[in-house]
Scaffold this motif. Structure first.
Motif, mmCIF file in Angstrom:
data_model
loop_
_atom_site.group_PDB
_atom_site.id
_atom_site.type_symbol
_atom_site.label_atom_id
_atom_site.label_comp_id
_atom_site.label_asym_id
_atom_site.label_seq_id
_atom_site.Cartn_x
_atom_site.Cartn_y
_atom_site.Cartn_z
ATOM 1 N N ALA A 71 -8.383 -2.828 -3.547
ATOM 2 C CA ALA A 71 -9.806 -3.121 -3.413
ATOM 3 C C ALA A 71 -10.528 -2.025 -2.634
ATOM 4 C CB ALA A 71 -9.999 -4.469 -2.724
ATOM 5 N N MET A 72 -9.859 -1.478 -1.610
ATOM 6 C CA MET A 72 -10.473 -0.409 -0.817
ATOM 7 C C MET A 72 -10.603 0.877 -1.632
ATOM 8 S SD MET A 72 -11.194 -1.390 2.262
ATOM 9 C CE MET A 72 -11.092 0.040 3.295
ATOM 10 N N VAL A 73 -9.634 1.162 -2.463
ATOM 11 C CA VAL A 73 -9.673 2.390 -3.267
ATOM 12 C C VAL A 73 -10.748 2.285 -4.333
ATOM 13 C CG1 VAL A 73 -8.352 3.745 -4.948
ATOM 14 C CG2 VAL A 73 -7.298 3.050 -2.810
ATOM 15 N N ARG A 74 -10.852 1.125 -4.950
ATOM 16 C CA ARG A 74 -11.840 0.966 -6.019
ATOM 17 C C ARG A 74 -13.271 0.948 -5.490
ATOM 18 N NH1 ARG A 74 -10.242 -1.547 -11.319
ATOM 19 N NH2 ARG A 74 -12.482 -1.383 -11.384
ATOM 20 N N ARG A 75 -13.531 0.200 -4.427
ATOM 21 C CA ARG A 75 -14.871 0.128 -3.851
ATOM 22 C C ARG A 75 -14.757 -0.170 -2.371
ATOM 23 N NH1 ARG A 75 -19.506 2.113 -3.306
ATOM 24 N NH2 ARG A 75 -21.203 0.701 -2.966
ATOM 25 N N PRO A 76 -14.834 0.861 -1.529
ATOM 26 C CA PRO A 76 -14.708 0.636 -0.086
ATOM 27 C C PRO A 76 -15.891 -0.164 0.464
ATOM 28 C CG PRO A 76 -15.132 2.961 -0.572
ATOM 29 C CD PRO A 76 -14.994 2.261 -1.865
ATOM 30 N N PRO A 77 -15.682 -0.892 1.561
ATOM 31 C CA PRO A 77 -16.757 -1.724 2.109
ATOM 32 C C PRO A 77 -17.831 -0.945 2.857
ATOM 33 C CG PRO A 77 -14.786 -1.924 3.445
ATOM 34 C CD PRO A 77 -14.420 -1.077 2.264
#
Length: 97
Positions: A71-77
């Motif tokens: 999830a972090m690689v695809r779209r970081p917060p």
């Protein structure tokens, strides 16, 4: 197939009977539980495989870490800090004034 062990009598008069499940092709069996027989009656205590519980916990943590990393690689917060995004943000701030 269940295999019942030899009864073992304790000093207090309680009788313990172990129960195992026979392994495949005559291999070692797995503990299933223990019958406790005393003056109050018979109780069944199931055996708990701590190794299996630990393995499930570790695998669950590994899968959770993999999903959170994905999830972090695809779209970081954190906000998008590329040059184009910063310019667009500055222009939209100017338009609001």
């Amino acid at each position: 197939m269940l295999v019942f062990g030899e009864p073992y009598e304790t000093a207090s008069g309680t009788v313990l009977v172990t129960v195992t499940r026979q392994g495949r092709r005559g291999g070692p069996g797995r503990a299933v539980g223990l019958y406790t027989i005393n003056a109050d009656g018979v109780t069944w205590t199931p055996a708990v495989d701590q190794g299996r519980i630990s393995l499930v916990a570790v695998c669950t943590g590994l899968v959770a870490a993999a999903f959170s990393t994905l999830a972090m690689v695809r779209r970081p917060p954190w906000p998008n800090l590329t040059e184009r995004a910063m310019i667009a943000q500055a222009e939209s701030a100017k338009r609001r004034r």
